[in-house]
Design a protein around this motif. Structure first.
Motif, PDB file in Angstrom:
ATOM      1  N   ALA A 105       0.828  -1.206   0.000  1.00  0.00           N
ATOM      2  CA  ALA A 105       0.000   0.000   0.000  1.00  0.00           C
ATOM      3  C   ALA A 105       0.863   1.257   0.000  1.00  0.00           C
ATOM      4  O   ALA A 105       0.551   2.236  -0.697  1.00  0.00           O
ATOM      5  CB  ALA A 105      -0.929  -0.010   1.204  1.00  0.00           C
ATOM      6  N   CYS A 106       1.942   1.259   0.765  1.00  0.00           N
ATOM      7  CA  CYS A 106       2.843   2.422   0.773  1.00  0.00           C
ATOM      8  C   CYS A 106       3.468   2.644  -0.596  1.00  0.00           C
ATOM      9  O   CYS A 106       3.567   3.784  -1.077  1.00  0.00           O
ATOM     10  CB  CYS A 106       3.933   2.220   1.829  1.00  0.00           C
ATOM     11  SG  CYS A 106       3.363   2.297   3.535  1.00  0.00           S
ATOM     12  N   PHE A 107       3.870   1.572  -1.246  1.00  0.00           N
ATOM     13  CA  PHE A 107       4.507   1.703  -2.562  1.00  0.00           C
ATOM     14  C   PHE A 107       3.518   2.200  -3.603  1.00  0.00           C
ATOM     15  O   PHE A 107       3.819   3.117  -4.385  1.00  0.00           O
ATOM     16  CB  PHE A 107       5.086   0.349  -2.976  1.00  0.00           C
ATOM     17  CG  PHE A 107       5.804   0.380  -4.294  1.00  0.00           C
ATOM     18  CD1 PHE A 107       7.120   0.797  -4.364  1.00  0.00           C
ATOM     19  CD2 PHE A 107       5.160  -0.001  -5.460  1.00  0.00           C
ATOM     20  CE1 PHE A 107       7.778   0.841  -5.582  1.00  0.00           C
ATOM     21  CE2 PHE A 107       5.808   0.041  -6.673  1.00  0.00           C
ATOM     22  CZ  PHE A 107       7.132   0.460  -6.741  1.00  0.00           C
ATOM     23  N   ILE A 108       2.326   1.615  -3.641  1.00  0.00           N
ATOM     24  CA  ILE A 108       1.327   2.003  -4.648  1.00  0.00           C
ATOM     25  C   ILE A 108       0.878   3.442  -4.440  1.00  0.00           C
ATOM     26  O   ILE A 108       0.762   4.222  -5.387  1.00  0.00           O
ATOM     27  CB  ILE A 108       0.132   1.034  -4.600  1.00  0.00           C
ATOM     28  CG1 ILE A 108       0.563  -0.372  -4.995  1.00  0.00           C
ATOM     29  CG2 ILE A 108      -0.990   1.515  -5.512  1.00  0.00           C
ATOM     30  CD1 ILE A 108      -0.523  -1.415  -4.818  1.00  0.00           C
ATOM     31  N   PHE A 109       0.627   3.811  -3.193  1.00  0.00           N
ATOM     32  CA  PHE A 109       0.136   5.161  -2.923  1.00  0.00           C
ATOM     33  C   PHE A 109       1.191   6.213  -3.260  1.00  0.00           C
ATOM     34  O   PHE A 109       0.877   7.258  -3.842  1.00  0.00           O
ATOM     35  CB  PHE A 109      -0.271   5.278  -1.459  1.00  0.00           C
ATOM     36  CG  PHE A 109      -0.958   6.564  -1.124  1.00  0.00           C
ATOM     37  CD1 PHE A 109      -2.281   6.772  -1.459  1.00  0.00           C
ATOM     38  CD2 PHE A 109      -0.280   7.594  -0.480  1.00  0.00           C
ATOM     39  CE1 PHE A 109      -2.918   7.965  -1.163  1.00  0.00           C
ATOM     40  CE2 PHE A 109      -0.903   8.793  -0.185  1.00  0.00           C
ATOM     41  CZ  PHE A 109      -2.226   8.979  -0.521  1.00  0.00           C
ATOM     42  N   ALA A 110       2.462   5.971  -2.910  1.00  0.00           N
ATOM     43  CA  ALA A 110       3.526   6.934  -3.219  1.00  0.00           C
ATOM     44  C   ALA A 110       3.746   7.040  -4.724  1.00  0.00           C
ATOM     45  O   ALA A 110       3.921   8.145  -5.260  1.00  0.00           O
ATOM     46  CB  ALA A 110       4.816   6.519  -2.519  1.00  0.00           C
ATOM     47  N   CYS A 111       3.726   5.916  -5.419  1.00  0.00           N
ATOM     48  CA  CYS A 111       3.921   5.935  -6.877  1.00  0.00           C
ATOM     49  C   CYS A 111       2.772   6.666  -7.567  1.00  0.00           C
ATOM     50  O   CYS A 111       2.996   7.482  -8.468  1.00  0.00           O
ATOM     51  CB  CYS A 111       4.048   4.504  -7.387  1.00  0.00           C
ATOM     52  SG  CYS A 111       4.338   4.378  -9.172  1.00  0.00           S
ATOM     53  N   LEU A 112       1.558   6.377  -7.152  1.00  0.00           N
ATOM     54  CA  LEU A 112       0.403   7.020  -7.766  1.00  0.00           C
ATOM     55  C   LEU A 112       0.382   8.526  -7.507  1.00  0.00           C
ATOM     56  O   LEU A 112       0.110   9.326  -8.408  1.00  0.00           O
ATOM     57  CB  LEU A 112      -0.872   6.375  -7.240  1.00  0.00           C
ATOM     58  CG  LEU A 112      -2.189   6.964  -7.744  1.00  0.00           C
ATOM     59  CD1 LEU A 112      -2.362   6.671  -9.226  1.00  0.00           C
ATOM     60  CD2 LEU A 112      -3.370   6.404  -6.958  1.00  0.00           C
ATOM     61  N   THR A 113       0.678   8.932  -6.287  1.00  0.00           N
ATOM     62  CA  THR A 113       0.645  10.352  -5.943  1.00  0.00           C
ATOM     63  C   THR A 113       1.690  11.145  -6.711  1.00  0.00           C
ATOM     64  O   THR A 113       1.413  12.225  -7.244  1.00  0.00           O
ATOM     65  CB  THR A 113       0.847  10.529  -4.437  1.00  0.00           C
ATOM     66  OG1 THR A 113      -0.148   9.789  -3.722  1.00  0.00           O
ATOM     67  CG2 THR A 113       0.747  11.984  -4.043  1.00  0.00           C
TER      68      THR A 113
END
Length: 287
Positions: free
Chosen positions: A105-113
């Motif tokens: 979740a941390c990786f996906i959210f940071a990449c998306l943002t």
């Protein structure tokens, strides 16, 4: 005794015409004409209501759908991975499904943002809904801090203090690391997309100056003025890059100079709005 007489009261009257003349002065200049010039009034700016995010039903919907998907993913992850890294001892305090869900979740959210922050080619509304649906909804439902806290308390009650502290520190430190990596990946993807869009824009402005060149091909360009030419080495590198092979180089003689390509201008258009005239209510003259 002397007789005293009071002075007579002043009975001077003011006519209605005099009062009207004093309160409403006569127009002068162009306003005194039979048909005075009409002064256009400045248009009233449209007053837009302030946007209230709590009144946007679409945001509630995308967050609800994303949260449902993220919660289902975390629930399914608990069936795929083992509950703990070990059956007993130190590694029994390390809960694999929760750790994996939080890191993903941390990786996906940071990449998306980071990607959406640079994706100017995507509509603002689409970016907003995507960020709320996938970031806040799915990543928020996929990750869990409450489960991490309960697992820590349960592990401490089992007297596995060292394992509980290790699990907590690794979760937070790895969360920061994977978030950094995700942000870097999102920025790299956005920069690559931006570079492609810039190349397409330059091609559309001057399509006659672009052509594909293969390795080993001799290219002859028409001669141009010295001040309008660029270095041959730069042009060779750009031409080989357009062929799709970054390591290819042009062999042979290149006659003439490479034409200079004017870069596109990104400056905003100048503001040419006229200042509206304001009329004097007394004289009718425009200022």
């Amino acid at each position: 005794m002397m007789d005293t007489q009071e002075p007579s009261a002043s009975t001077q009257e003011i006519s209605t015409a005099q009062v009207r003349a004093q309160s409403m002065p006569e127009p002068q200049g162009a306003a005194a004409a039979a048909k005075p010039p009409q002064i256009p009034l400045a248009p009233i700016k449209r007053v837009q209501a302030r946007f209230n995010p709590l009144a946007d039903g679409m945001l509630y919907l995308v967050v609800f759908l994303g949260g449902t998907l993220g919660t289902a993913m975390r629930y399914g992850l608990s069936f795929i991975l083992p509950a703990t890294a070990g059956t007993e001892g130190f590694w029994h305090a390390f809960h694999v499904p929760t750790f994996t869900a939080n890191m993903a979740a941390c990786f996906i959210f940071a990449c998306l943002t980071s990607y959406l922050s640079q994706a100017a080619w995507i509509r603002k509304r689409v970016r907003e809904l995507t960020s709320r649906g996938i970031g806040m909804g799915m990543c928020g439902g996929f990750s869990t801090l409450s489960a991490l806290a309960i697992e820590e308390l349960t592990t401490m009650q089992a007297s596995l203090i060292a394992g509980a502290v290790f699990y907590l520190l690794v979760s937070f430190l790895m969360g920061l690391i994977v978030a950094y990596l995700g942000a870097r990946l999102g920025l790299a993807l956005a920069a690559r997309k931006t570079a492609k869009a810039a190349i397409v824009a330059v091609r559309q402005q001057q399509p006659e100056t672009w052509r594909h060149v293969t390795a080993g091909e001799t290219v002859a360009m028409p001669e141009t003025r010295g001040d309008d030419a660029v270095a041959a080495g730069v042009g060779m590198t750009g031409a080989s890059g357009m062929s799709g092979n970054g390591s290819a180089s042009l062999a042979g003689d290149v006659s003439g100079h490479i034409a200079h390509i004017n870069p596109p201008s990104y400056e905003p258009a100048p503001i040419t709005d006229e200042i509206p005239l304001t009329g004097d209510p007394t004289t009718g003259e425009a200022h």
